[in-house]
Design a protein around this motif. Structure first.
Motif, PDB file in Angstrom:
ATOM      1  N   ARG A 204       0.823  -1.211   0.000  1.00 12.14           N
ATOM      2  CA  ARG A 204       0.000   0.000   0.000  1.00 12.14           C
ATOM      3  C   ARG A 204       0.857   1.260   0.000  1.00 12.14           C
ATOM      4  NH1 ARG A 204      -5.088   2.403   0.913  1.00 12.14           N
ATOM      5  NH2 ARG A 204      -4.577   4.598   0.528  1.00 12.14           N
ATOM      6  N   ARG A 205       1.885   1.296   0.824  1.00  8.23           N
ATOM      7  CA  ARG A 205       2.744   2.478   0.860  1.00  8.23           C
ATOM      8  C   ARG A 205       3.471   2.673  -0.458  1.00  8.23           C
ATOM      9  NH1 ARG A 205       5.027   1.953   7.108  1.00  8.23           N
ATOM     10  NH2 ARG A 205       3.310   3.150   8.062  1.00  8.23           N
ATOM     11  N   TRP A 206       3.911   1.587  -1.064  1.00  8.14           N
ATOM     12  CA  TRP A 206       4.584   1.702  -2.354  1.00  8.14           C
ATOM     13  C   TRP A 206       3.604   2.205  -3.418  1.00  8.14           C
ATOM     14  CZ3 TRP A 206       4.002  -0.248  -7.226  1.00  8.14           C
ATOM     15  CH2 TRP A 206       5.069  -0.047  -8.112  1.00  8.14           C
ATOM     16  N   LEU A 207       2.391   1.674  -3.433  1.00  8.33           N
ATOM     17  CA  LEU A 207       1.389   2.112  -4.405  1.00  8.33           C
ATOM     18  C   LEU A 207       1.053   3.586  -4.237  1.00  8.33           C
ATOM     19  CD1 LEU A 207      -0.921  -1.011  -4.323  1.00  8.33           C
ATOM     20  CD2 LEU A 207       0.283  -0.160  -6.349  1.00  8.33           C
ATOM     21  N   ASP A 208       0.963   4.048  -3.000  1.00 12.37           N
ATOM     22  CA  ASP A 208       0.691   5.466  -2.769  1.00 12.37           C
ATOM     23  C   ASP A 208       1.803   6.340  -3.330  1.00 12.37           C
ATOM     24  OD1 ASP A 208      -1.659   4.845  -1.496  1.00 12.37           O
ATOM     25  OD2 ASP A 208      -0.874   5.129   0.537  1.00 12.37           O
ATOM     26  N   ASP A 209       3.037   5.841  -3.253  1.00  7.92           N
ATOM     27  CA  ASP A 209       4.186   6.625  -3.709  1.00  7.92           C
ATOM     28  C   ASP A 209       4.484   6.451  -5.192  1.00  7.92           C
ATOM     29  OD1 ASP A 209       4.579   7.573  -1.137  1.00  7.92           O
ATOM     30  OD2 ASP A 209       6.094   6.064  -0.636  1.00  7.92           O
ATOM     31  N   ASN A 210       3.955   5.377  -5.808  1.00  9.34           N
ATOM     32  CA  ASN A 210       4.313   5.057  -7.196  1.00  9.34           C
ATOM     33  C   ASN A 210       3.082   4.684  -8.017  1.00  9.34           C
ATOM     34  OD1 ASN A 210       7.529   4.767  -6.983  1.00  9.34           O
ATOM     35  ND2 ASN A 210       6.610   3.767  -5.197  1.00  9.34           N
ATOM     36  N   PRO A 211       2.075   5.552  -8.077  1.00  8.24           N
ATOM     37  CA  PRO A 211       0.825   5.186  -8.748  1.00  8.24           C
ATOM     38  C   PRO A 211       0.970   4.947 -10.248  1.00  8.24           C
ATOM     39  CG  PRO A 211       0.848   7.526  -8.232  1.00  8.24           C
ATOM     40  CD  PRO A 211       2.029   6.941  -7.543  1.00  8.24           C
ATOM     41  N   ARG A 220      -1.489  -3.692  -7.246  1.00  8.60           N
ATOM     42  CA  ARG A 220      -2.809  -3.305  -6.741  1.00  8.60           C
ATOM     43  C   ARG A 220      -3.725  -4.521  -6.661  1.00  8.60           C
ATOM     44  NH1 ARG A 220      -5.269  -0.217  -3.403  1.00  8.60           N
ATOM     45  NH2 ARG A 220      -6.159  -2.217  -2.857  1.00  8.60           N
TER      46      ARG A 220
END
Length: 248
Positions: A204-211, A220
């Motif tokens: 989740r943190r990676w997705l927030d930073d790398n959409p 996702r």
């Protein structure tokens, strides 16, 4: 030669890359009665937590081998942080073909028996580097409950029900291969939860930073599907443990 980037993202800042927590890893070191100077080879050593903490706590020495450049770098950093860089070394390479320069007291493959195509082949790989009378450590899943259907089997990342055994069946494999089981430390549902759920937060943190990253769609989907898969199937049906073996 490296692991896909998704592995590094998923593991994030985790130090133990299997469903063991620090207490269970320490308990394993005590259980096998490590002594100062015990030489260890750890195949698929990940971020080196086994070698580094055991060197700190027991005075052991050893070598770790892993295919991941990121994990190998993290292991070297961990050794320096714990002040044991003179006791352990980490090699980026193919664990399946690595043989120690000198026979070791303890050879380990904790959670990566794919290197030998399963338990029997991995035992053969480990024994190539083991001194007579030495000990192996093997980490491996097993069925806690008999999976009722192929959906459950697939959700536990197995190709077929026969890919894993139940716990008596796994012990039977060790014996059929000529090894005595002399100790074991098993994961529990809580340590499975800690390992699985840590992945979700990392994702989740990676997705927030790398959409907009090319891996965002794949990861996702994983974050959407894996929590349900874990609570419905994995934590109920799949066990995991580390087993200490000595040649009969």
């Amino acid at each position: 030669m490296d692991l896909p980037r998704s592995f590094v993202i998923r593991e994030g800042d985790l130090r133990i890359l299997n469903p063991f927590d620090a207490e269970k890893l320490a308990a394993l070191g005590r259980a096998v009665k490590l002594r100062p100077g015990t030489s260890i080879l750890d195949l698929c050593s990940g971020k080196g937590e086994l070698l580094c903490t055991w060197a700190r706590d027991h005075g052991t020495v050893g070598t770790g081998v892993d295919i991941s450049t990121a994990f190998t770098a993290a292991a070297r950093e961990r050794a320096a942080a714990l002040g044991v860089a003179d006791q352990v070394r980490f090699v980026h390479g193919d664990a399946a073909v690595f043989v120690a320069d000198q026979p070791v007291d303890l050879a380990a493959c904790v959670g990566a028996t794919w290197i030998g195509g399963g338990v029997p082949g991995t035992l053969e790989i480990l024994e190539r580097s083991l001194r007579p009378g030495g000990m192996l450590l093997v980490g491996e899943p097993y069925w806690r409950l008999d999976p009722p259907d192929q959906e459950t089997v697939a959700a536990c990342h197995a190709r077929s029900r026969d890919e894993f055994r139940d716990l008596p069946g796994l012990v039977g494999i060790f014996q059929e291969c000529g090894w005595d089981l002399v100790e074991m430390v098993l994961a529990d549902q809580d340590s499975w939860d800690r390992y699985a759920a840590a992945h979700w937060l990392n994702l989740r943190r990676w997705l927030d930073d790398n959409p907009d990253d090319e891996l965002a769609g794949e990861l996702r989907r994983e974050l959407t599907e894996d929590p349900v898969r874990h609570v419905r199937y994995q934590r109920e049906y799949l066990g995991w443990g580390v087993f200490a073996l000595m040649r009969r």
